[in-house]
Each structure stands twice: as structure tokens, then as C-alpha cells.
Design an enzyme around this catalytic site. Structure first.
Site, PDB file in Angstrom:
ATOM      1  N   ASP A 113      30.107  38.274  46.281  1.00 23.78           N
ATOM      2  CA  ASP A 113      30.726  38.883  47.630  1.00 23.78           C
ATOM      3  C   ASP A 113      29.660  39.034  48.375  1.00 23.78           C
ATOM      4  O   ASP A 113      29.120  37.936  48.986  1.00 23.78           O
ATOM      5  CB  ASP A 113      31.396  40.026  46.994  1.00 23.78           C
ATOM      6  CG  ASP A 113      32.049  40.750  48.283  1.00 23.78           C
ATOM      7  OD1 ASP A 113      32.653  40.047  49.101  1.00 23.78           O
ATOM      8  OD2 ASP A 113      32.042  42.102  48.629  1.00 23.78           O
ATOM      9  N   LYS A 141      33.159  34.220  47.415  1.00 25.07           N
ATOM     10  CA  LYS A 141      33.775  34.534  48.741  1.00 25.07           C
ATOM     11  C   LYS A 141      32.612  34.260  49.815  1.00 25.07           C
ATOM     12  O   LYS A 141      31.818  35.202  50.324  1.00 25.07           O
ATOM     13  CB  LYS A 141      33.813  36.016  48.949  1.00 25.07           C
ATOM     14  CG  LYS A 141      35.210  36.380  48.380  1.00 25.07           C
ATOM     15  CD  LYS A 141      35.438  38.010  48.863  1.00 25.07           C
ATOM     16  CE  LYS A 141      36.359  38.799  48.129  1.00 25.07           C
ATOM     17  NZ  LYS A 141      36.387  40.162  48.160  1.00 25.07           N
TER      18      LYS A 141
HETATM   19  P1  IMP Z   1      28.333  41.965  45.751  1.00 24.58           P
HETATM   20  O1  IMP Z   1      28.781  42.408  47.098  1.00 24.58           O
HETATM   21  O2  IMP Z   1      27.937  40.595  45.904  1.00 24.58           O
HETATM   22  O3  IMP Z   1      27.132  42.753  45.319  1.00 24.58           O
HETATM   23  O4  IMP Z   1      29.433  42.150  44.612  1.00 24.58           O
HETATM   24  C1  IMP Z   1      29.804  43.747  44.406  1.00 24.58           C
HETATM   25  C2  IMP Z   1      30.894  43.675  43.059  1.00 24.58           C
HETATM   26  O5  IMP Z   1      31.993  43.955  44.006  1.00 24.58           O
HETATM   27  C3  IMP Z   1      31.163  42.468  42.614  1.00 24.58           C
HETATM   28  O6  IMP Z   1      30.693  42.237  41.381  1.00 24.58           O
HETATM   29  C4  IMP Z   1      32.681  42.804  42.173  1.00 24.58           C
HETATM   30  O7  IMP Z   1      32.660  43.536  40.956  1.00 24.58           O
HETATM   31  C5  IMP Z   1      33.082  43.450  43.121  1.00 24.58           C
HETATM   32  N1  IMP Z   1      33.897  42.894  44.172  1.00 24.58           N
HETATM   33  C6  IMP Z   1      33.592  42.090  45.097  1.00 24.58           C
HETATM   34  N2  IMP Z   1      34.938  41.670  45.720  1.00 24.58           N
HETATM   35  C7  IMP Z   1      35.821  41.662  44.964  1.00 24.58           C
HETATM   36  C8  IMP Z   1      37.208  41.649  44.761  1.00 24.58           C
HETATM   37  O8  IMP Z   1      38.003  40.739  45.617  1.00 24.58           O
HETATM   38  N3  IMP Z   1      38.005  42.132  43.745  1.00 24.58           N
HETATM   39  C9  IMP Z   1      37.483  42.697  42.942  1.00 24.58           C
HETATM   40  N4  IMP Z   1      36.055  43.119  43.115  1.00 24.58           N
HETATM   41  C10 IMP Z   1      35.406  42.778  43.742  1.00 24.58           C
END
Ligand code: IMP
Ligand code: MG
Length: 187
Positions: A113, A141
Site C-alpha cells: 500500500d 496498490k
Molecule cells: P503499507 O501502507 O504498505 O505499509 O501497508 C500496511 C498494511 O495495511 C498492509 O500490510 C495491509 O495489512 C494493510 N492494508 C493496506 N491496504 C489494505 C486493503 O485494501 N485491505 C486490507 N488491508 C490493507
């Protein structure tokens, strides 16, 4: 790729299926084949590190299709402060049990994300002497990236919507759906 939902009690939050179970199954086979090929000459077992909780289903499906020697471990990360992981406030909640010194490590994540979680893990593992650190993320994403992360293995690119299923949750709900579904924007 879109299919209508067939599980009525769960549908009130869910807009549509983005990736159905058969498509997931085929893609996980392909990713496993890539990993088997890339690590075919590996000497020590590949250390698969699943990021709890979201990766557990992807990891379970993936590791059962690996023909190379491998071991499985888990790590838990927490995001804190307002904005959570999106703001880069990431810390280690539960560490792995294996020693990663000199090991080939493959981080297994549910979704890329903002990228803060994976950036933290990559940095952390490199300073702990891993021989190599690669990343397999089931979803990506791209519109949400805030830091630059290179994925070595990736399942599907999705738009900027909240998705659930196949390990991913909304407030602990919908993790065990066999497909990836898009939620209505209520979060
Ligand atoms: P980051 O923002 O890349 O550090 O992601 C953090 C965490 O947010 C990911 O590992 C997921 O567990 C959670 N996450 C981000 N987007 C989604 C989504 O669309 N659905 C469910 N969990 C999400
Ligand atoms: Mg996660």
C-alpha cells in the site's frame, strides 16, 4: 474478472469480487514456479517470512507449491499514531524465531500500500545480515505508494480501493473469503 457475490450474509459491505478463487489459484501457481526457478540452486533453505496477519493464506498456498527447500516463519508489525502505516509509524510487534544471518529471505506480504511496512522490514533484515532479501506481495496498490519498493514477485495490481478476503481484513472481518472483494468506501 468481476463476478457477482454468492454469499448473501456477507454482502452488505462488499461491492464486487475483484479476483475470483480460480484466478488466484492460477496466479499463485505461477508465482511458485517463478520462485522455484529463481532459487533452484539454493544451498540453505529459503527463509519465508510471513507478515501477520494478512499474508497467512497466501503464504500457506504458496509454500505448499514450492519444490525448493524452505522454512516458514512469521513476523508481526504494528502501525501506530494517526494514519498508522500510511504515515510511516511502523514498529516490530513479534519477531521471527529463526536466525537470518547469511540466509536467503523472502518476505511474504498481503499487499503493498504506502510501502512503509515493507521498507521497514527490508531495512531491518538487511542490517541483521540476511544474505538476500526479496519480497513477494500478493497485491499491489500503485496509486498509494509513498516510498519506493521493488516487488520481486507480485500477484495482482489493484486500484485504490479497500479490499478484503484471501487473508486481508476490514476490522478482522472477511479474512477467510476465498476471493478478493472490493468494499464499499465506508472505512
Ligand atoms: P503499507 O501502507 O504498505 O505499509 O501497508 C500496511 C498494511 O495495511 C498492509 O500490510 C495491509 O495489512 C494493510 N492494508 C493496506 N491496504 C489494505 C486493503 O485494501 N485491505 C486490507 N488491508 C490493507
Ligand atoms: Mg499486512
Amino acid at each position: 474478472m468481476s463476478k457477482t457475490l454468492t454469499l448473501p450474509p456477507l454482502t452488505e459491505d462488499l461491492a464486487q469480487v475483484l479476483v475470483d478463487a480460480a484466478t488466484i489459484d492460477r496466479r499463485v501457481n505461477e508465482i511458485a514456479a517463478e520462485i522455484n526457478r529463481d532459487y533452484r540452486d539454493i544451498e540453505e533453505p529459503l527463509l519465508l517470512i510471513g507478515v501477520l496477519k494478512g499474508s497467512f493464506i497466501f503464504l500457506a498456498d504458496l509454500c505448499r507449491r514450492l519444490t525448493i527447500p524452505h522454512v516458514v516463519d512469521f513476523i508481526a508489525i504494528s502501525s501506530y499514531g494517526s494514519g498508522g502505516a500510511t504515515q510511516g509509524n511502523v514498529r516490530l510487534l513479534m519477531d521471527i524465531r529463526e536466525d537470518m544471518t547469511g540466509r536467503d529471505v523472502l518476505i511474504v506480504e498481503d499487499i503493498l500500500d504506502s510501502g512503509h511496512t515493507l521498507a521497514y522490514l527490508q531495512r531491518n533484515f538487511q542490517t541483521r545480515g540476511a544474505k538476500s532479501v526479496r519480497i513477494a506481495s500478493f497485491l499491489d496498490k500503485p496509486e498509494r505508494h509513498k516510498v519506493d519498493i521493488k516487488l520481486d514477485y507480485m500477484g495482482f495490481t489493484i486500484p485504490d480501493v479497500w479490499v478484503v478476503g484471501y487473508g486481508l481484513d476490514y476490522k478482522e472481518k472477511y479474512r477467510t473469503l476465498p476471493y478478493i472483494a472490493e468494499m464499499y468506501p465506508v472505512h
